[in-house]
Scaffold this active site. Structure first.
Site, PDB file in Angstrom:
ATOM      1  N   LYS A 241      54.570  25.882  44.016  1.00  0.00           N
ATOM      2  CA  LYS A 241      55.979  26.296  43.836  1.00  0.00           C
ATOM      3  C   LYS A 241      56.866  25.165  43.378  1.00  0.00           C
ATOM      4  O   LYS A 241      57.820  25.380  42.631  1.00  0.00           O
ATOM      5  CB  LYS A 241      56.538  26.931  45.112  1.00  0.00           C
ATOM      6  CG  LYS A 241      56.297  26.152  46.392  1.00  0.00           C
ATOM      7  CD  LYS A 241      54.987  26.537  46.999  1.00  0.00           C
ATOM      8  CE  LYS A 241      54.519  25.544  48.038  1.00  0.00           C
ATOM      9  NZ  LYS A 241      53.918  26.148  49.198  1.00  0.00           N
TER      10      LYS A 241
ATOM     11  N   GLY B  28      48.259  29.367  54.724  1.00  0.00           N
ATOM     12  CA  GLY B  28      46.898  29.346  55.253  1.00  0.00           C
ATOM     13  C   GLY B  28      45.885  29.570  54.149  1.00  0.00           C
ATOM     14  O   GLY B  28      46.210  30.113  53.080  1.00  0.00           O
TER      15      GLY B  28
ATOM     16  N   GLY C 267      52.839  32.964  50.262  1.00  0.00           N
ATOM     17  CA  GLY C 267      51.384  32.953  50.492  1.00  0.00           C
ATOM     18  C   GLY C 267      50.687  34.206  50.011  1.00  0.00           C
ATOM     19  O   GLY C 267      50.555  34.442  48.813  1.00  0.00           O
TER      20      GLY C 267
ATOM     21  N   ARG D 157      40.079  14.463  44.995  1.00  0.00           N
ATOM     22  CA  ARG D 157      40.360  13.032  45.083  1.00  0.00           C
ATOM     23  C   ARG D 157      39.119  12.305  45.568  1.00  0.00           C
ATOM     24  O   ARG D 157      38.753  11.260  45.066  1.00  0.00           O
ATOM     25  CB  ARG D 157      41.503  12.822  46.088  1.00  0.00           C
ATOM     26  CG  ARG D 157      42.557  11.886  45.640  1.00  0.00           C
ATOM     27  CD  ARG D 157      43.762  11.928  46.536  1.00  0.00           C
ATOM     28  NE  ARG D 157      43.698  12.938  47.590  1.00  0.00           N
ATOM     29  CZ  ARG D 157      44.750  13.434  48.186  1.00  0.00           C
ATOM     30  NH1 ARG D 157      45.952  13.036  47.836  1.00  0.00           N
ATOM     31  NH2 ARG D 157      44.636  14.327  49.140  1.00  0.00           N
TER      32      ARG D 157
ATOM     33  N   LYS E  74      60.775  28.167  46.503  1.00  0.00           N
ATOM     34  CA  LYS E  74      60.373  29.584  46.455  1.00  0.00           C
ATOM     35  C   LYS E  74      61.563  30.478  46.118  1.00  0.00           C
ATOM     36  O   LYS E  74      61.439  31.435  45.354  1.00  0.00           O
ATOM     37  CB  LYS E  74      59.751  29.988  47.794  1.00  0.00           C
ATOM     38  CG  LYS E  74      58.418  29.277  48.063  1.00  0.00           C
ATOM     39  CD  LYS E  74      58.013  29.431  49.512  1.00  0.00           C
ATOM     40  CE  LYS E  74      56.680  28.768  49.785  1.00  0.00           C
ATOM     41  NZ  LYS E  74      56.401  28.632  51.221  1.00  0.00           N
TER      42      LYS E  74
ATOM     43  N   VAL F 295      54.763  31.835  46.140  1.00  0.00           N
ATOM     44  CA  VAL F 295      55.832  32.348  47.016  1.00  0.00           C
ATOM     45  C   VAL F 295      55.228  33.272  48.079  1.00  0.00           C
ATOM     46  O   VAL F 295      54.529  34.236  47.754  1.00  0.00           O
ATOM     47  CB  VAL F 295      56.898  33.127  46.205  1.00  0.00           C
ATOM     48  CG1 VAL F 295      58.013  33.604  47.128  1.00  0.00           C
ATOM     49  CG2 VAL F 295      57.468  32.272  45.090  1.00  0.00           C
TER      50      VAL F 295
END
Ligand code: NAP
Ligand code: HSE
Length: 436
Positions: A105, A302, A134, A45, A205, A132
């Site tokens: 997801k 993360g 991570g 962006r 998920k 799903v």
């Protein structure tokens, strides 16, 4: 062999992590993939934003079309999120014959049926491991590792933010708002954290997991969704006293009448392995007929844990790029023509046990009136406790655990309890699963 060119859409938490891992482990990754994986360009962006990752040598654009229309880009990695700009870019990339990797997801749960159909027609791959849990390779595990099995049941802690908040409330007694802010600062939460705490993200998920576990189309709109905003510190404490933990679970179960799909806070026995999964960690318990129960555990959110799944997908796509599209692993684990229209149960049909917390007037006959209502509603009581002694006619707290019953029975009982003039205030009600 010629390098594969990747275009990144998004360089935020996951995009930045993906770039960092691709740079740091470039040699290992190309030895695995058989070719160098090179990031050619990225859409963001704000190109002037300071980023924790080295973007030197990267062509930056604010228009995702510059990436998805670029004939030099072989694989598009969508890490923008949501189903606005991301959806447009993904559909256009497929039209342009590009393979896709995404961590999104929401996009897959809401539009996956169309996206996969389009991808199938165009002969391109859409990989979504990071969508799903991570970094846990749960999609690959269910889709490939459990391919011999009829999957009966899955229960997962699949939202890292919710688990982080509940763990901190449980262990340190921290306040909800403060812990949520921390989860946002750590990059765990969605751009709009309401998606996490109201259960939508976990429902996205669960939609994906249920589809690949049971071979059914993606049906987000049929998931019963409840978040963690109504879980009170006192319920966490009472649950603990009774030997339970409260976790936000996604549950999908095959029953004789149909499939259950639900996301909600749940009491689970503290002796179950999954009850000890804390912080941002995720875990998914899967029961399959041949293998039995298995539990998969790891970081659910993360930058780099999620990048681990994104890059693994990239390696898979690169390895399969020259294969015949008919012989690739199907997007939803089952061949597209073999997805089944299994009935999905409404929440009123679901059978589960319950925890209830009532505030009642301390007066003779109050507990008898309550237990009569449960008997009339065909519900067996497991445990009933009055907290504190209370003087006559003062309010006291009553905690109850029930045995399994249909939700519609519990709705009838709760409505009847609410009409007793000795039951004052709100009735807290949380589902309880004993888990395999
Ligand atoms: P994020 O930090 O908000 O990053 C989003 C990125 O997309 C930013 O780089 C942003 O640019 C860019 N972007 C937004 N709108 C754009 C547009 N219209 N055109 C071009 N670029 C645009 O999000 P994230 O946490 O990385 O999440 C990305 C995806 O991964 C989401 O689908 C999320 O659900 C999923 N996911 C996240 C995690 C996690 O732990 N965070 C884990 C698993 C899956 P600027 O940087 O210039 O603002
Ligand atoms: N917001 C999500 C979570 C990111 O907290 O689990 C990982 O999908």
């Amino acid at each position: 062999m010629k390098a594969v060119n990747v275009g990144l859409l998004g360089l935020g938490t996951v995009g930045g992590g993906t770039l960092a891992v691709l740079h740091r482990n470039a040699d290992e990754i190309s030895r695995r993939a058989g070719r160098e994986i090179r990031v050619a360009a990225a859409a963001v962006r704000d190109p002037a934003k300071r980023r924790p990752v080295d973007t030197g040598g990267l062509r930056l654009t604010t228009d995702p079309r510059d990436i998805v229309d670029d004939p030099g880009v072989d694989i598009v990695v969508e890490l923008i999120g949501g189903d606005g700009a991301a959806r447009q870019a993904v559909l256009r990339a497929i039209d342009n014959g590009k393979h896709l990797v995404t961590a999104n997801k929401a996009l897959i749960a809401l539009h996956g049926n169309t996206i996969f159909e389009k991808a199938q027609q165009r002969g391109v791959m859409v990989a979504f491991e990071a969508a799903v849990a991570g970094g846990i390779p749960i999609i690959k595990l269910i889709r490939e590792g459990l391919a011999a099995n009829r999957i009966e049941y899955l229960a997962g802690i699949i939202n890292g933010t919710c688990n982080y908040i509940l763990t901190r409330m449980q262990e340190a007694g921290d306040g909800f708002d403060r812990v949520l802010r921390e989860a946002q600062d750590l990059g765990y939460a969605e751009a709009d954290p309401a998606f996490d705490i109201e259960g939508t993200d976990a429902a996205h998920k669960l939609t994906i997991l249920a589809s690949i576990a049971f071979g059914i189309p993606l049906q987000f709109e049929r998931v019963h969704v409840q978040g963690i905003t109504a879980v009170g510190a006192e319920d966490i404490a009472y649950a603990r006293e009774l030997g339970y933990r409260i976790k936000h679970l996604g549950l999908a179960r095959r029953t004789a009448d149909g499939i259950e799909l639900r996301v909600h806070p749940t009491l689970i026995p503290e002796r179950r392995l999954i009850a000890s999964v804390g912080g941002v960690m995720n875990a998914i318990l899967v029961r399959a007929d041949a293998l039995g129960p298995t539990l998969y555990y790891g970081a659910g959110a993360g930058a780099e844990p999620t990048a681990s799944s994104v890059v693994a997908d990239l390696v898979d796509v690169v390895r399969a790029i020259t294969t015949d599209p008919e012989n690739r692993v199907p997007h939803l684990a089952f061949q597209p023509g073999s997805l089944a229209a299994l009935p999905l149960l409404s929440i009123e049909q679901v059978e589960t046990a319950y925890y209830l917390r009532l505030t009642v007037v301390n007066r003779p006959g109050v507990l008898a009136a309550i237990t009569r209502i449960f008997g009339d509603s065909d519900i067996s009581i497991d445990t009933i406790l009055q907290k504190g002694r209370g003087r006559p006619n003062e309010n006291v707290t009553v905690i109850m655990l029930t045995q399994e019953t249909r939700e519609r029975n519990m709705n009838a009982a709760t409505a009847a309890l609410g009409k007793l003039d000795t039951v004052t205030g709100e009735i807290a009600r949380i589902r309880l699963e004993r888990l395999p």
